[in-house]
Design an enzyme around this catalytic site. Structure first.
Site, mmCIF file in Angstrom:
data_model
loop_
_atom_site.group_PDB
_atom_site.id
_atom_site.type_symbol
_atom_site.label_atom_id
_atom_site.label_comp_id
_atom_site.label_asym_id
_atom_site.label_seq_id
_atom_site.Cartn_x
_atom_site.Cartn_y
_atom_site.Cartn_z
ATOM 1 N N TYR A 28 21.502 -13.247 177.601
ATOM 2 C CA TYR A 28 22.264 -12.760 176.445
ATOM 3 C C TYR A 28 21.413 -11.923 175.497
ATOM 4 O O TYR A 28 21.735 -10.777 175.198
ATOM 5 C CB TYR A 28 22.891 -13.944 175.693
ATOM 6 C CG TYR A 28 23.855 -13.487 174.627
ATOM 7 C CD1 TYR A 28 25.137 -13.075 174.945
ATOM 8 C CD2 TYR A 28 23.468 -13.448 173.281
ATOM 9 C CE1 TYR A 28 26.018 -12.636 173.970
ATOM 10 C CE2 TYR A 28 24.338 -13.012 172.300
ATOM 11 C CZ TYR A 28 25.616 -12.613 172.651
ATOM 12 O OH TYR A 28 26.475 -12.167 171.678
ATOM 13 N N SER A 34 23.724 -7.586 168.842
ATOM 14 C CA SER A 34 23.649 -8.897 168.197
ATOM 15 C C SER A 34 22.309 -9.055 167.499
ATOM 16 O O SER A 34 21.312 -8.428 167.885
ATOM 17 C CB SER A 34 23.808 -10.005 169.245
ATOM 18 O OG SER A 34 23.552 -11.281 168.691
#
Length: 270
Positions: free
Chosen positions: A156, A142
């Site tokens: 995350y 990401s």
């Protein structure tokens, strides 16, 4: 040389980027192994790919939070006499709330799915790729792995940064034997990810130009791994954000992250 019909294992294939990878690769002539927790969705997607593209599709539901899941999955693949040429480590989700707002079992499951399972799958499937002299591994990371961490969703960004560094090392170790490894780093992507985490209302406040479709992300990921690009950030806006973050002093970058994260990070656990 790649096989006439490469066999691809896609994790988290029931929706979003995983399902988009399955559809894209089936259209390119791949056969597939699909895994995720939701067997009904996998079967529906498998039927679609068989009908539309004539792909051979094997459905093997698994919960990658289970410490034995990856071993059992790879054993099931071997028992069927299948050899995986492409591995798409896509399974993932977010945990809303601050670190202490969630119990350890929740964090432990997250780490297994987003960090341990991708590494173990690569470890178990890589020897076959090396022996055959051909393989592709895409670790779906990401943009969050490139920018400062934020308050909320604590693990995350850390997990995505791990996937980026892991991909870099794995790529350097295997590029001379015909195995390409790439970390794919999308930004905001249209999928049900934010519905699952309960942050859809926050996401809807962001401007549309910051979003990409899952299909666009997958096309960029395919092209990147084929040309041997080890880390690929999708979309011009995301590449600009990454470049800007690298140029800013750490203190300023963290301040901006803290300010902006209030728009799209849920600080209260659901």
């Amino acid at each position: 040389m790649p096989p006439a019909r490469p066999l691809t294992l896609v994790t988290g294939a029931s929706a979003g980027i995983g399902a988009a990878f399955a559809r894209d690769l089936a259209a390119r002539g791949h056969d597939l192994i699909l895994t995720a927790r939701r067997a009904d969705r996998l079967e529906s997607l498998a039927d679609e790919l068989r009908t539309r593209h004539g792909s051979t599709v094997t459905v093997l539901p698994a919960d990658l939070a289970d410490p034995q899941a990856v071993k059992a999955l790879c054993e099931a693949i071997a028992q069927r006499g299948l050899a995986v040429d492409w591995l798409i480590n896509n399974a993932g989700y977010g945990v809303p709330g601050t670190f202490e707002a969630n119990d350890w079992a929740t964090h432990e499951a997250f780490i297994r799915v987003l960090m341990t399972a991708p590494a173990e799958l690569a470890w178990r499937l890589l020897p076959g790729m090396r022996q055959r002299g051909y393989g592709r591994i895409i670790n779906v990371a990401s943009l969050a792995g490139h920018v400062p961490g934020s308050a909320g969703h604590t693990l995350y960004a850390a997990s995505k940064a791990y996937l980026i560094k892991f991909s870099q090392s794995l790529a350097l170790e295997n590029r001379h034997v015909g195995v390409h490894v790439s970390a794919l780093c999308p930004g905001f992507t249209w999928s049900e990810f934010h519905d699952v985490t309960g942050t859809r209302e926050l996401m809807n406040k962001l401007p549309r130009f910051m979003w990409q479709t899952a299909e666009a992300v997958v096309r960029e990921g395919y092209d990147a791994v084929e040309r041997g690009e080890i880390v690929h950030v999708t979309g011009g806006v995301n590449r600009f954000i990454k470049a800007l973050t690298k140029l800013l002093p750490d203190r300023l970058a963290l301040w901006l992250s803290a300010r902006e994260s209030k728009r799209y990070r849920a600080l209260e656990a659901n």
